[in-house]
Design an enzyme around this catalytic site. Structure first.
Site: not given
Ligand code: XIL
Length: 397
Positions: A202, A306
């Protein structure tokens, strides 16, 4: 009567799917939100069995095919060291499904900076090591996530009082030490267990460079340095840039593609792009295949890193409905189908889901969204059927 309803629903879905409306203006999910806990520890309770959480609805089916057997590329999901160590009923089921349906794992939080970089020149790799050991024992690949992310900075580094040069030296030391440490784990044939890292997560905020501690202390080129540090620490591990809304936000995608092309022109090491794919049931539509094609055209590896599909972005339902469950099934099928059919096999790094049961999702929101493939009793939802169909290259449109 029921058949008529289903036909009408299907026509509506096809029409929605074909609309070429500006996906750019669609709802944007998956980005940082104020209520995310950077440490992520709240979501990590290994004994989150919650037997009293109700089954969400009748939108489940008896799966006959396991995801990893349908796909010709790795299929991943997220884990935590605590869940892997837990012997609770829920976590025993979780591990059974993990080992039957998946062959790649990503640490949801345990391999982020806030969890590993405990102090100046001090690291705690124990949770990551436990995940790697589990992967080795059960034949999974590990995707490292994520070396530098503005939402996962340890407090001591946030409050670092040294000079900018000293700050940069700390981050350089951390990237190199972490990559070098996890390069050591090998399977019995001498292949690395940790195949890849999201080096920078990001970097962009829309199409602009996000202002963060790293841009402030190191400069806007911190991301280039990070990729070089990672490569110095391991000549072989695959290095990824990872971001959300690459599908759906055209300006942002174009900024990322320009960045990647600059990397290639200037010999900054990069192997792949992670498209997070936090989708909504009705967004994006036509931009989903367009974005996968555009990212694929860079020639780099493409990771759907994701995947989840929110069904209640507008907070307009109080329980999962037939219409939303069907729309979610359709969106999962589209994700699987377009990834399988658009990305050339040599660039298919894999497809990773961001969670198992709906209640495990970072988007569950106290029970007001149902973004994943399994209900709260680990039954396969029809969204799972959609993904299987997509991976089987059945055209959803
Ligand atoms: C999220 C996790 O799922 C949560 O448990 C944590 O509190 C915050 O991070 N983008 C990403 C991930 O790259 O690392 C994030 O994961 C979700 C958004």
């Amino acid at each position: 009567m029921k058949t008529v309803k289903i036909v009408i629903l299907m026509i509506l879905l096809v029409v929605a799917g074909c609309s070429s409306g500006s996906d750019d203006t669609g709802p944007q999910v998956g980005g940082p939100s104020d209520d995310i806990d950077p440490g992520g520890s709240d979501d990590d309770n290994p004994d989150n069995d919650d037997d009293d959480v109700p089954v969400v609805g009748p939108f489940v089916y008896d799966a006959t095919e396991d995801l990893k057997n349908v796909a010709s590329f790795p299929i991943g999901n997220i884990v935590s060291a605590s869940k892997l160590a837990s012997t609770s009923t829920a976590n025993t089921t979780f591990k059974q499904i993990l080992n039957t349906e998946y062959n790649s794992i990503t640490a949801e939080n345990d391999m982020k900076m806030a969890n590993m970089f405990t102090g100046p020149d001090t690291y705690d790799f124990s949770d990551g090591d436990a995940i790697v050991a589990y992967a080795k024992e059960n034949g999974h690949r590990v995707h490292g996530h994520a070396l530098i992310w503005h939402q996962s900075i340890p407090n001591w580094l946030n409050n670092f009082t040294g000079t900018d040069e000293e700050f940069e030296a700390q981050v350089e030391g951390y990237v190199k030490a972490t990559v070098a440490h996890f390069a050591e784990a090998e399977d019995d044939d001498g292949n690395p267990i940790v195949a890849s890292w999201d080096v920078v997560n990001e970097y962009f905020d829309g199409s602009s460079v996000r202002s963060s501690l790293f841009t402030q202390r190191i400069g806007n080129d911190f991301h280039e340095k990070a990729f070089q540090w990672a490569r110095e620490a391991d000549p072989d591990v695959k290095l990824f840039y990872n971001d959300y809304n690459i599908a759906g936000q055209v300006d942002k995608r174009n900024a990322i593609i320009s960045m990647v092309n600059n990397f290639i022109t200037n010999s900054i090491p990069i192997d792949g792009i992670g498209m997070q794919m936090h989708l909504n049931h009705d967004w994006p539509s036509s931009d989903l295949p367009t974005s996968i094609q555009a990212i694929s055209d860079t020639g780099l590896l493409v990771h759907i890193s994701e995947l989840d599909v929110k069904v209640n972005y507008g907070d307009d339902i109080t329980e999962l409905t037939e219409e939303r469950a069907a729309a979610q099934e359709f969106q999962y099928q589209r994700a699987g189908y377009y990834y399988s059919t658009i990305v050339p096999p040599a660039q298919q790094f894999g497809l990773t889901l961001w969670g198992f049961r709906d209640q495990d999702s970072w988007l569950y929101d106290g029970g007001s969204d149902w973004p994943l493939l399994y209900d709260n009793d680990f039954n396969t939802k029809i969204s799972h059927r959609g993904l299987v169909a997509g991976l089987n290259e059945e055209n959803p449109e």
